[in-house]
Write a protein that holds these residues in place. Structure first.
Motif, short mmCIF file in Angstrom:
data_model
loop_
_atom_site.label_atom_id
_atom_site.label_comp_id
_atom_site.label_asym_id
_atom_site.label_seq_id
_atom_site.Cartn_x
_atom_site.Cartn_y
_atom_site.Cartn_z
N ALA A 1 1.46 -7.14 -4.52
CA ALA A 1 0.13 -6.30 -4.57
C ALA A 1 -0.57 -6.30 -6.13
O ALA A 1 -1.81 -6.18 -6.09
CB ALA A 1 0.34 -4.86 -4.33
N ASP A 2 0.32 -6.47 -6.90
CA ASP A 2 -0.30 -6.46 -8.50
C ASP A 2 -0.67 -7.85 -9.00
O ASP A 2 -0.93 -8.07 -10.42
CB ASP A 2 0.57 -5.67 -9.37
N ASP B 1 -9.25 -4.37 3.01
CA ASP B 1 -9.40 -4.24 4.26
C ASP B 1 -8.64 -3.09 4.91
O ASP B 1 -8.71 -2.90 6.23
CB ASP B 1 -9.42 -5.60 5.15
N THR B 2 -7.76 -2.54 4.27
CA THR B 2 -6.87 -1.44 4.72
C THR B 2 -7.48 -0.16 4.14
O THR B 2 -7.20 -0.07 2.94
CB THR B 2 -5.39 -1.69 4.42
N SER C 1 -5.67 -6.17 -3.22
CA SER C 1 -4.35 -6.87 -3.40
C SER C 1 -4.49 -8.35 -2.91
O SER C 1 -5.55 -8.61 -2.09
CB SER C 1 -3.21 -6.30 -2.75
N PRO C 2 -3.73 -9.35 -3.29
CA PRO C 2 -3.91 -10.58 -2.59
C PRO C 2 -4.10 -10.51 -1.22
O PRO C 2 -4.58 -11.56 -0.57
CB PRO C 2 -2.72 -11.35 -3.31
N THR C 3 -3.42 -9.73 -0.43
CA THR C 3 -3.34 -9.66 0.86
C THR C 3 -4.38 -8.73 1.79
O THR C 3 -4.40 -8.77 2.77
CB THR C 3 -1.83 -9.12 1.62
N THR C 4 -4.92 -7.90 0.86
CA THR C 4 -5.85 -6.90 1.47
C THR C 4 -7.37 -7.19 1.21
O THR C 4 -8.23 -6.52 1.77
CB THR C 4 -5.62 -5.52 1.11
N PHE C 5 -7.52 -7.95 0.23
CA PHE C 5 -8.98 -8.23 -0.20
C PHE C 5 -9.86 -9.08 0.73
O PHE C 5 -9.48 -9.88 1.31
CB PHE C 5 -9.04 -9.31 -1.60
#
Length: 736
Positions: free
Chosen positions: A347-348, A388-389, A395-399
């Motif tokens: 996430a960071d 998107d959450t 984060s890399p997985t939510t952007f």
């Protein structure tokens, strides 16, 4: 026929578009004007003279420049002036000196690239790019001591990893200066300076397993790191987790950190297409020294790939975008580490995101932080980057991104009035705010320039937002004048006006906090022709609000341009304005107004009286406000198509006004407008020496004959303050 007195209580919509001149039903028609030039609309409803400007000096060698605001502390705000290859520092209207001369810092930014500059500040550091070379890190050590160097992005970012197994790289050693040997002719001369990230293809080192027999010198892998056993005969009960040195893990078991499973190098010299010299930045894993690997990634920012053209800071990350090879990619740094672009999925950690294009590769023009996320302005559209959450941080997985405007954008940085970016749409004709809509649960564009869309014909350029003491946006128009917009969505106030600057051409603008912290100072770079010579003056926009809403005396008002302000301490009558030689100037003093004077060679002018305070500068005689066609009522309905006339005794409400003039204007279909004689807004016996400001209702005999349309024009008198808060015309309609 019937005489009526329809009152107009507000002019806060400023100069409205000609297509709205007949829209009496439109709200902004009821508070708008036909022309507002050299005056600004007030949120309270009236209009007042625009602020003039104070001469502070010239740009270096009178060159075109780019000014960048830099706030170090609440009471320490600067403007950095960039001309070709040089930076100078301005502090509250004065150049910072070093050894008696203006302090200068050499920079790599060329004169022709200054309009491309993008920057972002972090405490005493400013990162800056023109997209033509590496991002620069400018550090303030003292007012007259700054450093500049390439920002040390030694950990990335990187392009997508190579997948062609025929293209391999092998390292000659794990540390130091090494040779990279390739297959497939990978390299070219423009690789020099590029980062390369290397990961092994095959690894013959076992993973750590606890409590196993081992010998000193054995190597193991744990958590993507390679360790060497340096003491003990057993792997131990606890795995090694350190990232440097030698650590005792269990009993007598000691492990030395060798390397990660990823190595980093920077290319320093080119030999041929299969050989380059490189400096190791992060130890090369042993398997890559032993054998070649196809798992390599080229740095995303380099001479070969291009440099980012847009920068921003948002949620503790450094953001960059738009290289030549990846014009629609955005990169975000590791959280809290602005120069760390080590790729990852946590996430960071750092990440990159490429916005897909449906038709053309419209390049990203700017990045801007705001409410709801980071806004990404491209030539053909504007996006909002966010998580998107719901409830989760970026984060890399939510952007993810969503389209918020299909109109695209110019290269100019947005301004931020109320937490949402205000930008100039592609083509330069429209100003939009990207505002969140609760009804739509999303961001949508609001066209702020629509009520005054004719101003877009001149082209909106660079802009700034002034928050204190009043909220205004200022834009450079294509003809070199200023446009000002008063905007307060909470009060439903939106009004535009144009501010010509006494024959000058505004080339640049910035805003910095004032020394008292309660004001924002707008600074202008104005190109003028003075005594036949082209000069570029640095002019500080005056603050009119102390006179208008404060307790300062009216002789402190500044409504002339490129002015000098004199407070001699003892009465004097002779003053020098050498920067205005050959120009006609007015003097606004505590003993009234004097002039115009033509400034002689040497710049010295003598007033007819001694004064304790004087403001001497250029008067713009194009400034004027004209009302929309004044409406006349009739018992039988609308009066369009009927002639009307202005009678005597127009009621004009003024506030802290020293002087002004009013004229009636007649318009007949198919003919040019005809202005009748100008009348003093205040009776001369009341304001004979222009030392007193008056508030109340003035009665002016600005009458006209019958015409298809009648209106009133308001003119300034020299440098005298003038504010109009309401109008009650005395108008008669001619009947059927």
């Amino acid at each position: 026929m019937s005489a009526t007195r329809p009152r107009q209580n507000a002019f806060s919509s400023g100069e409205i578009d000609p297509l709205l001149h007949s829209r009496e039903d439109f709200q902004r028609h009821q508070t708008g004007t036909r022309t507002m030039s050299g005056f600004i609309p007030l949120r309270q409803g009236g209009f007042t003279r625009a602020p003039g400007s104070i001469y502070r000096g010239t740009t270096k060698d009178n060159k075109k420049c780019r000014r960048v605001p830099f706030q170090f502390a609440d009471n320490d705000a600067l403007s950095l002036e960039f001309t070709g290859l040089v930076m100078r520092v301005w502090r509250y209207g004065e150049l910072v000196l070093s050894g008696g001369s203006p302090y200068e810092l050499a920079t790599p930014f060329k004169q022709n690239d200054l309009n491309k500059l993008s920057w972002v500040q972090d405490k005493d550091v400013i990162y800056m790019t023109d997209g033509e070379g590496p991002v620069q890190k400018i550090t303030r050590l003292a007012l007259d001591n700054w450093t500049i160097a390439d920002a040390a992005f030694d950990t990335g970012p990187f392009k997508v990893q190579n997948l062609d197994e025929a293209l391999t790289i092998q390292a000659s050693a794990a540390t130091g200066t090494i040779t990279l040997t390739a297959t497939g002719g990978i390299f070219s001369a423009d690789w020099v300076g590029s980062l390369i990230r290397l990961a092994p293809t095959d690894i013959d080192i076992p993973k750590w397993v606890g409590n196993q027999t081992a010998s000193v010198g054995d190597k193991v892998i744990f958590d993507s790191r390679i360790y060497e056993l340096t003491a003990g005969t057993n792997t131990g009960l606890e795995p090694p987790t350190h990232e440097a040195g030698t650590v005792l893990t269990t009993g007598t078991t000691k492990y030395k950190f060798i390397s990660d499973l990823v190595g980093l190098v920077r290319v320093t010299a080119y030999t041929d297409s299969n050989h380059v010299t490189a400096e190791v930045l992060k130890t090369i894993p042993a398997p890559i020294v032993a054998a070649a690997t196809y798992r390599w990634s080229e740095g995303a920012w380099s001479v070969r790939q291009g440099w980012p053209a847009a920068l921003e800071m948002y949620i503790q990350r450094f953001w960059a975008a738009a290289t030549e090879s990846e014009p629609r990619t955005v990169w975000a740094s590791t959280l809290g580490a602005f120069e760390d672009f080590t790729p990852g999925a946590e996430a960071d950690e750092s990440f990159a995101y490429t916005i897909s294009a449906t038709q053309t590769q419209n390049k990203i023009q700017w990045l801007a932080r705001g409410r709801k996320g980071i806004y990404i302005g491209a030539l053909g559209e504007v996006y909002l980057g966010k998580s998107d959450t719901p409830g989760s941080a970026i984060s890399p997985t939510t952007f993810d991104t969503e389209l918020v405007s299909p109109d695209g954008s110019t290269k100019e940085r947005p301004i931020g009035g109320h937490g949402y970016p205000i930008h100039v749409a592609r083509g330069g004709f429209i100003v939009q705010e990207l505002r969140y809509s609760f009804e739509e649960d999303g961001v949508r564009p609001i066209e702020l320039s629509l009520p005054s869309q004719h101003l877009g014909g001149r082209g909106f350029g660079r802009g700034v937002w002034q928050s204190k003491p009043q909220r205004y946006g200022w834009y450079i128009l294509g003809d070199g004048s200023l446009a000002v917009v008063g905007y307060d969505p909470d009060q439903d106030v939106l009004g535009w006006a144009v501010i010509p600057v006494a024959g000058g051409v505004v080339e640049d603008i910035d805003v910095t906090p004032g020394l008292d912290g309660g004001t924002d100072i707008v600074n202008l770079v104005v190109r003028r022709t003075i005594d036949g010579v082209t000069v570029r003056y640095v002019e500080e926009q005056a603050l009119i609000y102390g006179v208008l809403i404060g307790t300062e005396p009216i002789h402190k008002a500044i409504h002339v341009f490129a002015a000098s302000v004199f407070e001699p301490g003892a009465p004097e009558d002779t003053f020098t304005v050498a920067h205005l030689v050959g120009q006609d100037v007015y003097a606004w003093t505590d003993k009234g107004q004097h002039g115009p004077f033509t400034v002689p060679v040497g710049g010295s002018i003598q007033l007819p009286v001694e004064v304790n305070h004087a403001v001497i500068g250029l008067f713009d005689d194009t400034h004027m406000v004209e009302t929309l066609g004044l409406q006349a009522a009739a018992k039988d309905g609308a009066t369009q198509g009927r002639q009307r006339r202005l009678l005597d005794k127009q009621g004009i409400d003024v506030y802290k006004t020293a002087a002004g003039r009013v004229a009636a204007v007649e318009r007949m279909f198919g003919s040019e407008p005809r202005e009748l004689g100008q009348h003093d807004l205040l009776r001369r016996q009341i304001a004979a020496d222009l030392t007193t400001a008056w508030s109340g209702t003035a009665r002016v005999d600005a009458n006209s004959g019958f015409a298809d349309e009648v209106s009133l024009r308001f003119y300034p008198v020299g440098a005298a303050p003038m504010t109009v808060t309401a109008l009650t015309p005395n108008i008669d309609e001619g009947g059927p």
